[in-house]
Design a protein around this motif. Structure first.
Motif, mmCIF file in Angstrom:
data_model
loop_
_atom_site.group_PDB
_atom_site.id
_atom_site.type_symbol
_atom_site.label_atom_id
_atom_site.label_comp_id
_atom_site.label_asym_id
_atom_site.label_seq_id
_atom_site.Cartn_x
_atom_site.Cartn_y
_atom_site.Cartn_z
ATOM 1 N N ILE A 255 -5.351 -7.524 -1.492
ATOM 2 C CA ILE A 255 -5.261 -6.944 -0.145
ATOM 3 C C ILE A 255 -4.140 -7.611 0.641
ATOM 4 N N ARG A 256 -4.047 -8.928 0.568
ATOM 5 C CA ARG A 256 -3.009 -9.627 1.315
ATOM 6 C C ARG A 256 -1.617 -9.220 0.837
ATOM 7 N N THR A 257 -1.420 -9.159 -0.480
ATOM 8 C CA THR A 257 -0.104 -8.820 -1.022
ATOM 9 C C THR A 257 0.241 -7.361 -0.765
ATOM 10 N N ALA A 258 -0.722 -6.458 -0.998
ATOM 11 C CA ALA A 258 -0.451 -5.037 -0.790
ATOM 12 C C ALA A 258 -0.151 -4.751 0.673
ATOM 13 N N PHE A 259 -0.914 -5.324 1.580
ATOM 14 C CA PHE A 259 -0.692 -5.084 3.006
ATOM 15 C C PHE A 259 0.669 -5.628 3.444
ATOM 16 N N ARG A 260 1.100 -6.745 2.864
ATOM 17 C CA ARG A 260 2.401 -7.304 3.244
ATOM 18 C C ARG A 260 3.534 -6.365 2.812
ATOM 19 N N VAL A 261 3.430 -5.838 1.576
ATOM 20 C CA VAL A 261 4.466 -4.914 1.108
ATOM 21 C C VAL A 261 4.447 -3.628 1.922
ATOM 22 N N LEU A 262 3.254 -3.106 2.203
ATOM 23 C CA LEU A 262 3.163 -1.873 2.986
ATOM 24 C C LEU A 262 3.688 -2.084 4.403
ATOM 25 N N ALA A 263 3.467 -3.277 4.972
ATOM 26 C CA ALA A 263 3.997 -3.558 6.307
ATOM 27 C C ALA A 263 5.523 -3.569 6.285
ATOM 28 N N GLU A 264 6.122 -4.112 5.218
ATOM 29 C CA GLU A 264 7.579 -4.096 5.105
ATOM 30 C C GLU A 264 8.096 -2.669 4.956
ATOM 31 N N ARG A 265 7.402 -1.839 4.163
ATOM 32 C CA ARG A 265 7.829 -0.447 4.007
ATOM 33 C C ARG A 265 7.672 0.319 5.317
ATOM 34 N N ARG A 266 6.621 0.021 6.031
ATOM 35 C CA ARG A 266 6.416 0.702 7.310
ATOM 36 C C ARG A 266 7.519 0.331 8.287
ATOM 37 N N ALA A 267 7.943 -0.950 8.272
ATOM 38 C CA ALA A 267 9.036 -1.356 9.150
ATOM 39 C C ALA A 267 10.339 -0.667 8.776
ATOM 40 N N GLU A 268 10.490 -0.319 7.474
ATOM 41 C CA GLU A 268 11.697 0.373 7.021
ATOM 42 C C GLU A 268 11.565 1.886 7.119
ATOM 43 N N GLY A 269 10.385 2.378 7.542
ATOM 44 C CA GLY A 269 10.178 3.820 7.670
ATOM 45 C C GLY A 269 9.885 4.503 6.363
ATOM 46 N N ARG A 270 9.399 3.754 5.346
ATOM 47 C CA ARG A 270 9.143 4.339 4.026
ATOM 48 C C ARG A 270 7.666 4.423 3.698
ATOM 49 N N LEU A 271 6.790 4.211 4.674
ATOM 50 C CA LEU A 271 5.352 4.239 4.412
ATOM 51 C C LEU A 271 4.851 5.671 4.553
ATOM 52 N N GLY A 272 4.256 6.198 3.484
ATOM 53 C CA GLY A 272 3.697 7.540 3.519
ATOM 54 C C GLY A 272 2.677 7.691 2.410
ATOM 55 N N GLY A 273 1.742 8.600 2.583
ATOM 56 C CA GLY A 273 0.731 8.829 1.573
ATOM 57 C C GLY A 273 -0.412 7.835 1.660
ATOM 58 N N THR A 274 -1.157 7.750 0.539
ATOM 59 C CA THR A 274 -2.358 6.922 0.473
ATOM 60 C C THR A 274 -2.241 5.985 -0.721
ATOM 61 N N TYR A 275 -2.685 4.757 -0.525
ATOM 62 C CA TYR A 275 -2.643 3.728 -1.572
ATOM 63 C C TYR A 275 -4.071 3.273 -1.853
ATOM 64 N N ALA A 276 -4.467 3.399 -3.110
ATOM 65 C CA ALA A 276 -5.835 3.068 -3.517
ATOM 66 C C ALA A 276 -5.904 1.617 -3.982
ATOM 67 N N ILE A 277 -6.888 0.901 -3.475
ATOM 68 C CA ILE A 277 -7.100 -0.507 -3.813
ATOM 69 C C ILE A 277 -8.519 -0.655 -4.343
ATOM 70 N N ASN A 278 -8.674 -1.253 -5.525
ATOM 71 C CA ASN A 278 -9.991 -1.458 -6.130
ATOM 72 C C ASN A 278 -10.686 -2.648 -5.475
ATOM 73 N N VAL A 279 -11.974 -2.489 -5.213
ATOM 74 C CA VAL A 279 -12.791 -3.551 -4.631
ATOM 75 C C VAL A 279 -13.961 -3.808 -5.578
ATOM 76 N N SER A 280 -14.156 -5.070 -5.965
ATOM 77 C CA SER A 280 -15.211 -5.423 -6.918
ATOM 78 C C SER A 280 -16.571 -5.471 -6.238
ATOM 79 N N GLY A 281 -17.602 -5.475 -7.084
ATOM 80 C CA GLY A 281 -18.955 -5.565 -6.552
ATOM 81 C C GLY A 281 -19.232 -6.893 -5.879
#
Length: 755
Positions: free
Chosen positions: A526-552
Motif C-alpha cells: 500500500i505504501r509503495t503503490a500509493f507513492r507511485v500513484l501520487a507521483e503519477r497523479r502529480a504528472e497528470g497520468r493517474l486514471g482507471g482503477t488499481y487493484a491491491i490484494n489484502v490478506s486475511g
C-alpha cells in the motif's frame, strides 16, 4: 702504762674533739636559721614597709612643718622686728614647702590611683579572660556532647547496621540495627572480639570467610564483601548480607579503629531470585519459558558428542485452542493453558523438561531417551490431551494436539536446526489432519518443504530490510465492445533474491501467510503503490482503477484500517482509483471483519473484488452478505473450461449469479485466444492473463532509497531556490537604496544651484 690504760686514755682523748665539732655545727646551723629569718623579715619589710613609707612620707613631712610652725608661733609670741623678717621668710619657705609637699602628695595619690586602676583593670581583664575561657570550655563541652548525641542518634537512625571496633579488633559500639541483625545487645557485645559477633560464611558453599575487620586493620584499606555472603546470627536463622569495613584514622593518619557497615540483603536476594525465576519461567503456567527451554536444548546439543545416550525434542501445538479463546474469552484460554500444563507434567519422567514456548505451544525435552520411548511418551501426551475435557461456565470443550518429534541421534546438530525441524514436523502433523505425532526424518520431502517455508521467513525479513520487494501490474481488459474503456490493473508483489533473480509469489507468499508476515507485506504494498500513484497523479497520468490484494491477516488486524486511512490522507489518492481484492477464503473465515473493512472504505469510493471465487463450497451463501463490486473467477476453472464442461458450467453459473446480484465478473489466468473467445461468449465483463498482457514493472526495487534521495534532492533545490530569491531580494533592496541616494544628491545639487 699497759695496753688497757692506753686504750682508755685514747678513748677519753677522742671524745672531747667530737663534741666540739658537733657544737660548732649546731651554732652554724642556728646562725643560718637566724640569717634566713632576718632575710625574710627584711624582704617582708621591703615588700610592705617600704611601699608604705614611700607613700606616706610627704604627709609626715607636712606634719613636721606644721608642728614646727606651731612651735615657732608658740615660742615667739611677740618676736622682735629683726626676727619678724626671718620668721616671715621661714613662713614663706614653710608655705612653699607645704605647697610642694601637697603637690607631691597629690601627684603620688594620682599615680597610686592610676596604678590601682591599672591593677583593677588588669584584674578585670584576667577575670573576664578567665570567665571567657570557662565559657568557651563549657561551650566546647556542650558542642562536643551535642555532636556525640547527634552521631549516636544518626547511627541509631540509619537503616544499615554499624559496628565500631578498636585497633585490637574488639567491639566498642553497635547501633540498634546491628543489635537486631547480629542478635547481640551492645552491652554484651562490647569488648568482645568482632569475629565472635560477626561470623560470615559463603552462601553457596557454606565455607567460613576470614575476618574482614582484621584484614582492614592490617592492610589499612577498605574491605568489601565478595560474592553472596550469609551472616550467622545469634539465636536466629542466618540472613543474606553485604558488608564493608573501613579503617578509622586520626589527624595524623594513624589507624585508631575500624567501622563495619552491614546491609541486610534478604529482600534484595529474594527479589533477585524472583526475577531470575521470572526470567526463566512462564508467568501464566509456571513452566519454563522459551528462553530457558532453548538454553537447555542448546546445552544438550552442544554436549551431545561427549555424552552417552540419545535425546529427543517434542514440539506441541494445541488444536481448537482458538475456539475456546474466541468463544469464551482470554480468561478461559489462560485457564486452559494452565490446566494443560498441569496435565502434562505428571506424565513425564524425572529429569524431563516441560516448557511453554508461547501462545498455545509447548516444548518437551527428553534427555537420554531413544526414539521408541520418545514416541511412546509423545503419544501418551497426545492421548492425555484428547481425553481431557475443559469446563468453563457450564460449557465443555474438547481439544487436541499436534506434536512434532525430533530425535537428536542422527538429526540436526544446532539449536536453530533442532527447533526448525520440530516446528516443521508439528506443522506437518497439522496439515495431515491434526491430533497426531509426526516424527521428523531428514529424508522426508514433506518436512523438507515445510522447513523450506520456514527458511523463507528470514529471506522475507531480509528482503524487506534491504528494499528488494517490487510491484508488477497486469491489466484487465473489458470483454464486450459496448463497455466503456476504463483502465483496470492488478498490482502484483514480487521478490528479488540475493542473486538478483525474480521470485514469483507462489514461492514465498505461503510462508508469509503461515508465519504472519502478510500484514507487513500488505503495508509495504500500500505504501509503495500509493507513492507511485501520487507521483503519477502529480504528472497528470493517474486514471482507471488499481487493484491491491489484502490478506486475511490484515483484514483481522484492527490497526490496518487506520493505516489505510492515513495512507489515503498522506498521499491524497482518490478512493475511486483503488480496488481492494479479498480472497473468498478470507471473506468466509472472517466474515464480520471482511464486512467491516468493506463497509469502512466502500463508502468513500473504494471498490472491492472477491478473489479466487468458486473454490469454496459456501461461496454463493456468503456472497449476499458481502457488498463487493467484482467477482474474480478462480483461474482453475478458467484454465480448463475448454476441456472440462463442469469448469465451463461453473464459469457460466458464477457469471449468471453475478448478473442477478448486480456485480461484474473478471476471469483470471486467461492464457489463450480460444479461452478468451469462450469467455466473451459467456458474457464475462473483464479478462486478465497472458493472453491479454503479461505483468510489467510498476514499482522497481529500491523505491524507498530512491524516494529518500529524491526528497533530499528536492529539499536541496528548494533551499537553493530560497537562497536565490533572498539574493535577488537583497539586490533589489540595494537598487532601491542607490536610487534613493541618487535622488537625494540631485535635490542637494538643485539646492546649491538655485541661489
Amino acid at each position: 702504762m699497759d695496753d688497757a690504760g692506753r686504750s682508755v686514755a685514747a678513748g677519753t682523748g677522742l671524745r672531747p674533739r667530737t663534741r666540739q665539732r658537733s657544737a660548732d655545727a649546731a651554732r652554724a646551723e642556728g646562725r643560718a636559721v637566724k640569717a634566713n629569718v632576718r632575710s625574710k623579715a627584711l624582704r617582708k619589710h621591703a615588700e610592705y614597709v617600704e611601699p608604705l613609707l614611700d607613700s606616706i612620707w610627704p604627709f609626715l613631712a607636712i606634719v613636721v612643718v606644721l608642728v614646727a610652725l606651731a612651735l615657732t608661733d608658740f615660742l615667739l609670741v611677740e618676736p622682735p622686728h629683726a626676727a619678724r623678717a626671718t620668721l616671715l621668710a621661714l613662713r614663706l619657705v614653710a608655705g612653699t614647702a607645704l605647697l610642694v609637699l601637697a603637690g607631691l602628695t597629690l601627684r603620688r595619690l594620682f599615680v597610686q590611683r592610676a596604678r590601682l586602676q591599672d591593677a583593677l583593670r588588669a584584674s578585670e581583664d584576667r577575670l573576664v579572660s578567665s570567665l571567657s575561657d570557662i565559657q568557651k570550655r563549657r561551650q566546647a563541652e556542650a558542642l562536643l556532647f551535642e555532636e556525640k548525641e547527634r552521631a549516636q542518634v544518626t547511627l541509631a537512625s540509619i537503616a544499615d547496621a554499624v559496628v565500631t571496633v578498636d585497633t585490637s579488633g574488639r567491639i566498642e559500639y553497635l547501633n540498634p540495627v546491628a543489635e537486631r541483625v547480629t542478635g547481640w545487645p551492645v552491652g554484651e557485645a562490647r569488648q568482645r572480639a568482632v569475629a565472635e559477633v560477626f561470623a560470615v560464611v559463603d552462601e553457596q558453599t557454606g565455607a567460613p570467610i576470614a575476618d574482614p575487620v582484621a584484614r582492614a586493620l592490617t592492610d589499612g584499606e577498605i574491605v568489601e564483601a565478595e560474592g553472596n555472603v550469609v551472616l550467622l546470627c545469634r539465636g536466629a536463622e542466618s540472613i543474606a548480607i553485604d558488608y564493608s569495613v573501613a579503617p578509622i584514622r586520626d589527624r595524623a593518619a594513624n589507624i585508631v579503629g575500624a567501622v563495619l557497615v552491614i546491609q541486610d540483603m534478604s529482600r534484595e536476594r529474594q527479589y533477585a531470585a524472583r526475577l531470575s525465576n521470572l526470567a526463566s519461567h512462564d508467568a501464566l503456567t509456571g513452566l519454563l519459558n522459551r528462553r530457558e527451554f532453548e538454553q537447555r536444548v542448546r546445552s544438550l546439543v552442544e554436549a551431545r558428542d561427549g555424552q552417552v545416550g540419545q535425546h529427543a525434542v517434542l514440539y506441541l501445538d494445541l488444536d481448537q485452542f482458538k475456539v475456546v479463546n474466541d468463544t469464551s474469552g482470554h480468561a478461559a484460554g489462560d485457564e486452559l493453558l494452565r490446566q494443560v500444563g498441569a496435565l502434562l507434567r505428571p506424565r513425564l519422567r524425572e529429569g524431563d523438561v516441560l516448557a511453554r514456548l508461547g501462545g498455545d505451544e509447548f516444548g518437551v525435552l527428553l534427555p537420554h531417551c531413544p526414539p521408541a520411548p520418545a514416541l511412546r511418551i509423545a503419544d501418551a501426551l497426545r492421548k492425555a490431551i484428547v481425553d481431557f475435557r475443559f469446563a468453563w461456565k457450564n460449557r465443555s470443550f474438547t481439544i487436541g494436539v499436534s506434536i512434532g518429534l525430533v530425535n537428536l541421534a542422527d538429526g540436526p546438530h544446532t539449536l536453530a536446526s533442532v527447533l526448525s525441524a520440530a516446528d516443521a514436523a508439528c506443522y506437518l502433523a497439522k496439515d495431515k489432519g491434526r491430533n497426531r505425532v509426526q516424527v521428523y526424518r531428514p529424508e522426508d520431502s514433506e518436512v523438507a518443504a515445510r522447513r523450506g517455508e520456514m527458511e523463507w521467513v528470514n529471506r522475507i525479513h531480509r528482503a524487506l530490510a534491504e528494499d528488494r520487494l517490487c510491484l508488477y501490474s497486469q491489466p484487465m481488459r473489458p470483454m464486450q465492445a459496448s463497455a466503456a474503456h476504463v483502465e483496470h490493473e492488478e498490482l502484483l508483489v514480487r521478490l528479488i533474491d540475493e542473486q538478483n533473480e525474480l521470485i514469483p509469489p507462489i514461492a514465498f507468499i505461503p510462508a508469509a501467510e503461515r508465519y504472519h508476515l502478510m500484514p507487513t507485506i500488505d503495508r509495504w504494498v500500500i505504501r509503495t503503490a500509493f507513492r507511485v500513484l501520487a507521483e503519477r497523479r502529480a504528472e497528470g497520468r493517474l486514471g482507471g482503477t488499481y487493484a491491491i490484494n489484502v490478506s486475511g491477516a490484515s483484514i483481522g488486524d484492527e490497526e490496518f484500517q487506520d493505516y489505510v486511512r492515513e495512507s489515503f490522507a498522506r498521499f491524497r489518492i482518490p478512493h475511486a482509483s483503488i480496488c481492494f481484492e479479498i480472497t473468498e477464503t478470507t471473506a468466509v473465515t472472517s466474515l464480520s471483519k471482511a464486512a467491516e473493512f468493506i463497509g469502512a472504505f466502500r463508502e468513500p469510493g473504494c471498490r472491492f473484488a472477491l478473489d479466487d471465487f468458486g473454490v469454496g463450497v459456501s461461496s454463493f451463501t456468503y456472497l449476499k452478505q458481502l457488498p463487493v463490486d467484482y467477482l474474480k473467477i478462480d483461474g482453475s476453472f478458467v484454465k480448463n473450461m475448454l476441456n472440462d464442461p463442469v469448469d465451463a458450467a461453473m464459469v457460466e453459473a458464477i457469471h449468471r449469479i453475478a448478473r442477478v446480484m448486480g456485480k461484474q465478473t473478471i476471469a483470471e489466468s486467461v492464457e489463450s485466444a480460444a479461452t478468451l473467445d469462450a469467455l466473451r461468449s459467456v458474457g464475462i465483463d473483464y479478462a486478465q492473463g497472458n493472453a491479454i498482457a503479461p505483468p510489467t514493472m510498476f514499482a522497481p526495487p529500491g523505491m524507498r532509497a530512491r524516494h529518500v534521495a529524491e526528497r533530499g534532492r528536492h529539499d536541496g533545490e528548494r533551499a537553493r531556490t530560497a537562497e536565490r530569491h533572498d539574493a535577488e531580494r537583497r539586490r533589489s533592496d540595494d537598487v532601491v537604496h542607490i536610487g534613493d541616494g541618487e535622488r537625494k544628491r540631485q535635490r542637494m545639487h538643485k539646492g546649491r544651484v538655485a541661489p
